[in-house]
Design a protein around this motif. Structure first.
Motif, PDB file in Angstrom:
ATOM      1  N   GLU A  76       0.851  -1.190   0.000  1.00  0.00           N
ATOM      2  CA  GLU A  76       0.000   0.000   0.000  1.00  0.00           C
ATOM      3  C   GLU A  76       0.887   1.240   0.000  1.00  0.00           C
ATOM      4  N   TYR A  78       0.582   5.063   0.953  1.00  0.00           N
ATOM      5  CA  TYR A  78      -0.373   5.854   1.720  1.00  0.00           C
ATOM      6  C   TYR A  78      -0.492   7.297   1.233  1.00  0.00           C
ATOM      7  N   ASP A  97      -4.161   3.188  -5.389  1.00  0.00           N
ATOM      8  CA  ASP A  97      -2.762   3.608  -5.424  1.00  0.00           C
ATOM      9  C   ASP A  97      -1.960   2.983  -6.557  1.00  0.00           C
ATOM     10  N   GLU A 498      -4.632  -8.047   5.556  1.00  0.00           N
ATOM     11  CA  GLU A 498      -3.588  -7.037   5.389  1.00  0.00           C
ATOM     12  C   GLU A 498      -3.278  -6.394   6.734  1.00  0.00           C
ATOM     13  N   ARG A 500      -1.029  -3.400   8.508  1.00  0.00           N
ATOM     14  CA  ARG A 500      -0.254  -2.180   8.302  1.00  0.00           C
ATOM     15  C   ARG A 500       0.443  -1.788   9.605  1.00  0.00           C
TER      16      ARG A 500
END
Length: 619
Positions: A76, A78, A97, A498, A500
């Motif tokens: 990812e 951000y 993204d 996922e 993070r």
């Protein structure tokens, strides 16, 4: 979050079936879609876990608007919206993204990586120049393995995908250096994998493959971000750090699917949860795991924090038997020997959280950046003249005198270091109860004895760091990317979840390393600034307790419920057939463990996993 793989094969022996097999082996990383692209010598495959822009138009492999580039991307970014705005990217077909970073590469070339804030492993094929570009994120959150042989490059997010290539396992011998490093550290560090012919791209690195040649370079170096310009006061440092933390957590909450946090009740996960609750217009969903056996159940601490922050809290309470049932999953999940037993509860909490959310925020990284581990105190002690003068005789006394308690025998092993050239890895190794380098010399058979290098000390000679800071730098360069982040990536992606890690935003890491050591920790308080910020949200009294790791009572299990596994994998015939270690040394360890030298349990665990893995892959 996804799984990526592919190849550049100038022999044209690999085809779409091989790409499909690689993708299928990583279906857990991306259950929502599989995409394959093949043209000439190059092929890419992508397994998608849909997080942003859930439409099919965001599937990969993705082609740039001009048709020149094809990309597969895991992770990812951000700040993708800011990148799109800065580059005035228009007529985008998607809202996520992936397309932004591909068009940024098309606009800026490989230096686009300096714009990225996130976790990522990226592969981009340039059709015009017939070359492949690789990128791995600054800290090493997302994995990237590769194998280079005879004008063929193969890459993947996981080892199991590379092993779908016919004959690759057979052509790749065991890596003796990796075996020694695993027994010393409990994980395989740096570029190495368990196979000599398979390596990892290091964090903060990029690579170019063209005409059979692979060129690797570093685009970001942790040490280069350290400078002599700390904040003027502690109050300013708290304010600046708080702002960075808020920005990191808020940016990492962007998702088009349900999101929550792991909440253990410790400082780091509680801080991430508090900041997420502040940033969210809705009640944040939090998840913790506990065990019915109260001696290692801390879920009630997480419940206290959740109640104070008013989160939507889910608590999973499991039996020891349920945790023990995941023993067989360790090697199939990690593909190579991996000795961090906290992988088991991490797999369990990921599996259970995935039933309710797709994205989780985790608190990993606070200890390494803000001096939270006990090993940092040991690094400072061993720097003192008293320990320097007497560590060897004291070590001998603690290890060999009759009647010495087991705890002090372990301290004796930590004090028994020959010199300071490998002191950071020695401290880490003995804090983990693993084999020292001296023990490896006696344990490992000569054909498998091999040196291994580690980032023991800073590359920059002008860095003035305390012993604790040097030890933390070792962890940031080795333990964090090669153990903790590997553990979380494989354990969570096993369940298509996922995870993070807001505390590992590379801006936050750099900021922490520029703080004076006294602001990160002193003799009485670790993680000083993180605690000051957290206590603005949750009362300090909630955390007035000893630090407790996220683990299992492994030593007890090896003497109890898992006792039968020891002769199953550490019997004489199997050990001698593998030929890696001397059976006599293993037998001696097992006898000492049975006689009450309980600190040896990790050494036995490492040997058990190594020989179980060997028996399942090389017999």
């Amino acid at each position: 979050m996804c799984g990526i793989a592919g190849f550049v094969d100038e022999q044209a022996a690999l085809n779409q079936d091989h790409l499909a097999a690689m993708g299928k082996s990583m279906a857990h990383r991306g259950p929502d879609a599989q995409g394959i692209w093949l043209e000439g010598q190059a092929g890419l495959v992508h397994r998608r876990l849909s997080i942003l822009d859930l439409s099919d138009s965001a599937n990969q492999p993705m082609h740039s608007g001009d048709g020149r580039y094809v990309m597969v991307f895991n992770g990812e970014i951000y700040n993708f919206r800011q990148i799109a705005q800065d580059l005035a990217l228009q007529d985008l077909r998607t809202t996520g993204d992936s397309e932004v970073i591909l068009e940024a590469f098309a606009r800026l070339g490989p230096d686009f990586v300096h714009r990225l804030n996130g976790m990522f492993s990226i592969a981009i094929w340039d059709k015009a120049r017939q070359e492949l570009h690789f990128f791995r994120d600054h800290i090493g959150i997302k994995p990237l393995y590769y194998s280079l042989e005879q004008n063929r490059l193969v890459f993947a997010s996981e080892l199991k995908a590379l092993l779908q290539i016919p004959g690759l396992r057979d052509r790749s011998a065991l890596n003796p250096a990796a075996i020694n490093a695993f027994l010393h550290l409990t994980y395989i560090p740096g570029q190495m994998s368990i196979y000599e012919g398979i390596q990892k791209l290091l964090p903060g690195h990029r690579a170019l493959y063209k005409a059979g040649k692979l060129t690797i370079s570093r685009y970001w170096n942790l040490e280069d971000t350290i400078h002599a310009n700390p904040p003027p006061t502690e109050a300013v440092a708290v304010e600046q750090l708080h702002a960075l933390l808020r920005d990191s957590v808020a940016s990492q909450m962007i998702a088009d699917v349900p999101l929550g946090t792991f909440l253990s009740g410790g400082i780091d996960s509680s801080l991430v949860t508090a900041l997420a609750a502040e940033a969210s217009p809705h009640r944040v969903r939090t998840f913790s795991i506990g065990f019915k056996e109260a001696r290692f159940n801390e879920s009630h601490y997480a419940r206290q924090v959740a109640e104070h922050l008013k989160t939507d809290h889910t608590e999973f309470i499991l039996s020891e038997e349920e945790a023990q049932s995941r023993f067989e999953d360790i090697l199939t999940t990690y593909d190579e020997p991996f000795g961090d037993s906290s992988a088991i509860p991490t797999m369990l909490v990921s599996e259970l959280a995935r039933k309710e959310v797709t994205v989780i925020l985790s608190g990993d990284g606070g200890d390494e950046t803000h001096l939270g581990y006990g090993s940092y105190a040991w690094a400072e002690r061993l720097e003192s003249p008293l320990y320097s003068a007497f560590h060897k005789p004291l070590a001998l006394a603690l290890q060999h005198s009759p009647g010495v308690p087991d705890r002090y025998r372990r301290i004796g092993k930590l004090l028994n270091f020959p010199d300071r050239s490998h002191l950071p890895s020695h401290i880490f190794s003995q804090e983990q109860y693993a084999f020292s380098r001296a023990e490896l010399h006696s344990l490992v058979k000569r054909p498998f004895q091999a040196p291994f290098s580690l980032p023991e000390y800073p590359e920059r000679q002008n860095l003035r760091l305390t012993a604790a800071e040097r030890q933390a730098l070792f962890d940031l360069k080795s333990y964090l990317p090669d153990d903790l982040l590997v553990k979380v990536d494989r354990a969570s992606m096993r369940s298509s979840l996922e995870v993070r890690v807001p505390l590992l935003d590379h801006r936050l890491v750099s900021y922490a390393l520029n703080l004076p050591a006294a602001l990160r920790a002193d003799h009485t308080v670790t993680k000083k600034l993180l605690k000051q910020i957290l206590y603005q949200y949750v009362p300090a009294a909630v955390f007035d307790r000893p630090k407790w790791g996220f683990g299992i009572p492994l030593g007890d299990w090896l003497k109890g419920q898992w006792k039968d596994r020891i002769p199953q994998y550490l019997h004489k015939d199997l050990i001698e057939e593998a030929g890696m270690v001397h059976y006599a040394e293993v037998e001696r360890l097992l006898k000492q463990f049975a006689q009450g030298h309980n600190h040896l349990y990790v050494r036995i665990w490492l040997l058990l996993l190594l020989h179980k893995w060997h028996a399942e892959n090389f017999r």
